[in-house]
Design a protein around this motif. Sequence first.
Motif, PDB file in Angstrom:
ATOM      1  N   LEU A  76     -24.862  -9.813  22.841  1.00 16.61           N
ATOM      2  CA  LEU A  76     -24.018  -9.162  21.849  1.00 16.61           C
ATOM      3  C   LEU A  76     -23.444 -10.221  20.922  1.00 16.61           C
ATOM      4  CD1 LEU A  76     -24.214  -7.005  24.104  1.00 16.61           C
ATOM      5  CD2 LEU A  76     -21.925  -6.303  23.456  1.00 16.61           C
ATOM      6  N   VAL A  77     -23.635 -10.017  19.626  1.00 13.40           N
ATOM      7  CA  VAL A  77     -23.126 -10.939  18.620  1.00 13.40           C
ATOM      8  C   VAL A  77     -22.111 -10.168  17.786  1.00 13.40           C
ATOM      9  CG1 VAL A  77     -23.734 -12.421  16.683  1.00 13.40           C
ATOM     10  CG2 VAL A  77     -25.358 -12.104  18.551  1.00 13.40           C
ATOM     11  N   SER A  78     -20.924 -10.749  17.630  1.00 15.82           N
ATOM     12  CA  SER A  78     -19.873 -10.059  16.894  1.00 15.82           C
ATOM     13  C   SER A  78     -18.953 -11.066  16.223  1.00 15.82           C
ATOM     14  CB  SER A  78     -19.058  -9.177  17.841  1.00 15.82           C
ATOM     15  OG  SER A  78     -17.959  -8.612  17.166  1.00 15.82           O
ATOM     16  N   GLY A  79     -18.511 -10.710  15.052  1.00 19.32           N
ATOM     17  CA  GLY A  79     -17.521 -11.517  14.354  1.00 19.32           C
ATOM     18  C   GLY A  79     -16.104 -11.081  14.682  1.00 19.32           C
ATOM     19  N   ASP A  80     -15.969 -10.037  15.500  1.00 18.20           N
ATOM     20  CA  ASP A  80     -14.643  -9.500  15.821  1.00 18.20           C
ATOM     21  C   ASP A  80     -14.617  -9.035  17.279  1.00 18.20           C
ATOM     22  OD1 ASP A  80     -12.140  -8.376  15.903  1.00 18.20           O
ATOM     23  OD2 ASP A  80     -12.461  -7.031  14.202  1.00 18.20           O
ATOM     24  N   LYS A  81     -14.332  -9.963  18.167  1.00 16.79           N
ATOM     25  CA  LYS A  81     -14.318  -9.675  19.611  1.00 16.79           C
ATOM     26  C   LYS A  81     -13.323  -8.572  19.960  1.00 16.79           C
ATOM     27  CE  LYS A  81     -13.553 -12.053  24.005  1.00 16.79           C
ATOM     28  NZ  LYS A  81     -13.245 -13.341  24.639  1.00 16.79           N
ATOM     29  N   SER A  82     -12.253  -8.450  19.186  1.00 21.47           N
ATOM     30  CA  SER A  82     -11.230  -7.451  19.490  1.00 21.47           C
ATOM     31  C   SER A  82     -11.735  -6.021  19.304  1.00 21.47           C
ATOM     32  CB  SER A  82      -9.989  -7.672  18.621  1.00 21.47           C
ATOM     33  OG  SER A  82     -10.274  -7.390  17.261  1.00 21.47           O
ATOM     34  N   ARG A  83     -12.868  -5.834  18.612  1.00 16.62           N
ATOM     35  CA  ARG A  83     -13.414  -4.492  18.392  1.00 16.62           C
ATOM     36  C   ARG A  83     -14.528  -4.141  19.379  1.00 16.62           C
ATOM     37  NH1 ARG A  83     -14.807  -4.142  12.246  1.00 16.62           N
ATOM     38  NH2 ARG A  83     -15.730  -2.196  12.958  1.00 16.62           N
ATOM     39  N   ILE A  84     -14.775  -5.024  20.340  1.00 17.82           N
ATOM     40  CA  ILE A  84     -15.770  -4.738  21.375  1.00 17.82           C
ATOM     41  C   ILE A  84     -15.093  -3.900  22.461  1.00 17.82           C
ATOM     42  CG2 ILE A  84     -17.315  -5.759  23.113  1.00 17.82           C
ATOM     43  CD1 ILE A  84     -18.249  -6.325  20.285  1.00 17.82           C
ATOM     44  N   PHE A  85     -15.804  -2.920  22.983  1.00 17.18           N
ATOM     45  CA  PHE A  85     -15.319  -2.008  24.022  1.00 17.18           C
ATOM     46  C   PHE A  85     -14.742  -2.821  25.191  1.00 17.18           C
ATOM     47  CE2 PHE A  85     -16.615   1.085  27.489  1.00 17.18           C
ATOM     48  CZ  PHE A  85     -15.718   2.068  27.140  1.00 17.18           C
ATOM     49  N   PRO A  86     -13.426  -2.744  25.454  1.00 20.64           N
ATOM     50  CA  PRO A  86     -12.787  -3.583  26.477  1.00 20.64           C
ATOM     51  C   PRO A  86     -13.448  -3.561  27.860  1.00 20.64           C
ATOM     52  CG  PRO A  86     -11.117  -2.529  25.151  1.00 20.64           C
ATOM     53  CD  PRO A  86     -12.436  -1.920  24.746  1.00 20.64           C
ATOM     54  N   PRO A  87     -13.856  -2.398  28.397  1.00 17.13           N
ATOM     55  CA  PRO A  87     -14.519  -2.448  29.703  1.00 17.13           C
ATOM     56  C   PRO A  87     -15.827  -3.260  29.671  1.00 17.13           C
ATOM     57  CG  PRO A  87     -13.763  -0.223  29.268  1.00 17.13           C
ATOM     58  CD  PRO A  87     -13.589  -0.999  27.991  1.00 17.13           C
ATOM     59  N   LEU A  88     -16.532  -3.227  28.545  1.00 15.59           N
ATOM     60  CA  LEU A  88     -17.754  -4.016  28.415  1.00 15.59           C
ATOM     61  C   LEU A  88     -17.426  -5.505  28.413  1.00 15.59           C
ATOM     62  CD1 LEU A  88     -20.802  -4.077  28.074  1.00 15.59           C
ATOM     63  CD2 LEU A  88     -20.480  -3.818  25.618  1.00 15.59           C
ATOM     64  N   LEU A  89     -16.387  -5.893  27.710  1.00 22.35           N
ATOM     65  CA  LEU A  89     -15.959  -7.298  27.719  1.00 22.35           C
ATOM     66  C   LEU A  89     -15.561  -7.738  29.125  1.00 22.35           C
ATOM     67  CD1 LEU A  89     -13.826  -7.880  24.492  1.00 22.35           C
ATOM     68  CD2 LEU A  89     -16.028  -8.889  25.086  1.00 22.35           C
ATOM     69  N   ASN A  90     -14.831  -6.892  29.827  1.00 18.71           N
ATOM     70  CA  ASN A  90     -14.425  -7.220  31.201  1.00 18.71           C
ATOM     71  C   ASN A  90     -15.637  -7.407  32.101  1.00 18.71           C
ATOM     72  OD1 ASN A  90     -11.744  -7.076  30.465  1.00 18.71           O
ATOM     73  ND2 ASN A  90     -11.486  -4.988  31.187  1.00 18.71           N
TER      74      ASN A  90
END
Length: 99
Positions: A76-90
């Motif tokens: 996953l490539v993103s310029g805005d980590k805060s907009r990634i689905f939190p459970p996915l980040l966890n």
Amino acid sequence: MTSFICDQIIDFEATHAYEAQDIERLIEQVQTSLAEMEGRKVVVLLRDAHYLTTRAFVILYNYIREPFSTNAVFVLVSGDKSRIFPPLLNLIEHRQQAA
């Protein structure tokens, strides 16, 4: 770090395909690629992942959580980590710590 040489790269641009049905088609493409040749390794490059809708993130999250083939890697490539689905980040952070 584990090395992973792939047979196929799926380049997925989320700014143009960010709905749930787009992610469902992507998952079908991954499953088809893996089924076509046993032992094939696939990397999915999901660019601008922060554009995915919440429903699309949920579908992707549920697919990644399931015990699917270890022959697929999602990047996953993103310029805005805060907009990634939190459970996915966890989930990603938990797997990184376990590796």
